[in-house]
Design an enzyme around this catalytic site. Structure first.
Site, short mmCIF file in Angstrom:
data_model
loop_
_atom_site.label_atom_id
_atom_site.label_comp_id
_atom_site.label_asym_id
_atom_site.label_seq_id
_atom_site.Cartn_x
_atom_site.Cartn_y
_atom_site.Cartn_z
N HIS A 123 101.42 -0.94 60.76
CA HIS A 123 101.09 0.25 61.55
C HIS A 123 102.10 0.32 62.70
CE1 HIS A 123 98.69 2.60 64.49
NE2 HIS A 123 97.95 2.99 63.47
N ASP A 200 97.36 -8.58 62.75
CA ASP A 200 96.72 -7.32 63.10
C ASP A 200 95.49 -7.18 62.21
OD1 ASP A 200 95.85 -4.71 63.17
OD2 ASP A 200 97.84 -3.80 63.02
N GLN A 203 92.36 -3.43 60.24
CA GLN A 203 91.80 -2.92 58.99
C GLN A 203 91.19 -4.03 58.13
OE1 GLN A 203 91.41 0.20 58.16
NE2 GLN A 203 92.69 1.16 59.72
N LYS A 226 86.75 0.84 65.06
CA LYS A 226 86.88 0.83 63.59
C LYS A 226 85.80 -0.03 62.95
CE LYS A 226 91.87 1.41 63.72
NZ LYS A 226 92.16 2.76 63.23
N CYS A 364 100.39 6.72 60.68
CA CYS A 364 101.11 5.82 61.62
C CYS A 364 101.82 4.70 60.89
CB CYS A 364 100.17 5.24 62.68
SG CYS A 364 99.46 6.45 63.76
N1 PMP Z 1 96.77 -1.53 63.16
C1 PMP Z 1 96.23 -0.97 62.08
C2 PMP Z 1 96.44 -1.60 60.73
C3 PMP Z 1 95.49 0.21 62.22
O1 PMP Z 1 94.95 0.80 61.14
C4 PMP Z 1 95.32 0.78 63.51
C5 PMP Z 1 94.53 2.06 63.72
N2 PMP Z 1 94.82 3.07 62.80
C6 PMP Z 1 95.89 0.13 64.60
C7 PMP Z 1 96.61 -1.01 64.38
C8 PMP Z 1 95.77 0.65 65.98
O2 PMP Z 1 94.45 0.59 66.42
P1 PMP Z 1 94.02 1.32 67.77
O3 PMP Z 1 94.53 2.72 67.68
O4 PMP Z 1 92.53 1.23 67.75
O5 PMP Z 1 94.63 0.56 68.89
#
Ligand code: PMP
Length: 406
Positions: A123, A200, A203, A226, A364
């Site tokens: 991401h 990270d 997910q 999430k 993203c």
């Molecule tokens: N890493 C991953 C794999 C994600 O899916 C996301 C959110 N789409 C993020 C990081 C970022 O999370 P946040 O916007 O809650 O900081």
């Protein structure tokens, strides 16, 4: 133990809404998940009955509020099996947690000529903070690629992990491909070369759980919103040996021991990394979301979601012209796809009119789209409350989209 889907659905008030006159089918859980009543009630109760700034007041409410905040930290410690609450830092979310590590680790350990490794499926929030740090420090960002199924090329990792590499950052599960990565194996390989690893978990944690001791990662980041908790709260887990060594990320109240104009000393872990008024209400809500998931059981959730993924994959693949991006053998419950040459945004718009919420675009993860030479996909991502009937509605709706464009 399997999950009682009707009971679960009744826990989420928003699921009984209609959108454009149709019952809501919420398939955008990868972006943010809905919140059960327990969480909403916990937030409401905090605001109504217990609100007071933590760690400061000499009064009853402040003590109670502080106690709740620190209880929440303990719930999170238990959930991810960290050794100590000193290793649990509250942040605003995954992005904030990764930025913290990229900044503070970079300050302490990265110099010109060093390298940082991330994967091609990260991401943006696990790419850009490292790029910023590398630019500042004169270091180089290197990339571990994935193959056309969306499986990381672990075979290439040994060559990438040179003695110049200071840290490796990789996702537990991809938010646009669904791939579950073999993080324990990756960590072991990196550690055999004394390279720390940030995972990270945004997910991963709510689909398959995590045991930070078992995988032995050095840092792990995730977001509350999430995992059925509130927005604006997240967690950075860091091994004490690293957090002790890292300099603070932000300065302000709560993160200090003493302040004089000549010199400031910092608070003990984990408060050293929690500058300013904490999101104590969010932390309490997050702990409640975790208790909720624990009451259902992570294994039961994983089993239910795996059934949904299998069912949805079969149904979607039976639609001629539908192509799935991300065909790894181990996936979390999300599917990225394109339907013929119909623009993903058009598909998303029509699904919305039929009451079905999906995400469209790059999610993203622009490098993932670049890998496949596409501008974006439609993504459906399932949560613990989704049903096979909802997948049938998605299937019927996609047939309508196809008809409209043919
Ligand atoms: N890493 C991953 C794999 C994600 O899916 C996301 C959110 N789409 C993020 C990081 C970022 O999370 P946040 O916007 O809650 O900081």
């Amino acid at each position: 133990m399997s999950l009682d889907i009707n009971k679960v659905r009744a826990d989420f008030p928003i699921l009984s809404r209609t959108i454009h006159g149709k019952p809501l089918v919420y398939l955008d859980n990868g972006a943010t998940a809905q919140k059960p009543l327990r969480v909403l009630d916990a937030l409401d109760k905090m605001h109504r009955e217990l609100n007071a700034n933590i760690h400061r007041g000499a009064h009853f409410l402040s003590e109670q509020s502080t106690e709740k905040y620190e209880d929440a930290r303990e719930v999170i410690r238990g959930f991810i099996n960290a050794e100590s609450t000193r290793e649990i830092v509250f942040t605003a979310g995954t992005t904030a947690a990764i930025n913290l590590v990229a900044f503070s680790f970079g300050e302490k350990f990265v110099k010109a000529g060093d390298e940082v490794v991330v994967s091609e499926m990260e991401h943006h929030s696990n790419i850009v903070p490292w790029q910023l740090m590398c630019e500042r420090k004169g270091a180089t960002l290197k990339v571990l690629p994935f193959d056309d199924n969306g499986v990381l090329r672990i075979d290439l990792l040994p060559d990438l992990l040179t003695e110049k590499v200071r840290i490796l950052a990789v996702t537990q599960a991809s938010n646009s491909l669904g791939t579950i990565n073999p993080i324990k194996e990756i960590v072991a390989l990196a550690h055999s070369r004394n390279i720390p690893v940030l995972i990270d978990g945004a997910q991963g944690i709510h689909h398959i759980g995590v045991d930070v001791k078992d995988i032995d990662c050095d840092f792990y980041a995730f977001s509350g919103h999430k995992i059925y908790g509130p927005t604006g709260i997240g967690v950075l887990y860091g091994k004490e040996k690293w957090l002790e060594q890292l300099p603070p990320y932000q300065g302000g109240g709560d993160m200090i021991a003493t302040v004089t104009f000549a010199k400031t000393t910092y608070a003990d872990l984990p408060l050293k990394f929690e500058a300013g008024t904490a999101n104590y209400i969010g932390a309490v809500g997050l702990a409640e979301a975790i208790r909720y998931m624990q009451s259902i059981g992570i294994d039961a959730i994983a089993e239910h979601e795996e059934e949904l993924l299998k069912y949805a994959t079969e149904r979607l693949l039976s639609i001629p012209g539908l192509k799935i991006y991300g065909t790894a053998p181990h996936k979390v419950s999300l599917i990225s796809f394109l339907l013929n040459n119909i623009h993903p945004y058009d598909t998303g718009m029509i699904l919305d009119k039929l009451g079905i919420a999906v995400r469209t675009g790059t999610h993203c993860t622009e490098p993932v789209m670049q890998h496949f030479g596409i501008s974006g996909t439609v993504r459906v991502s399932f949560g613990l409350y989704n049903t096979t009937e909802e997948i049938d509605r998605l299937y019927d709706a996609l047939l309508r989209v196809k008809q409209m464009f043919e």
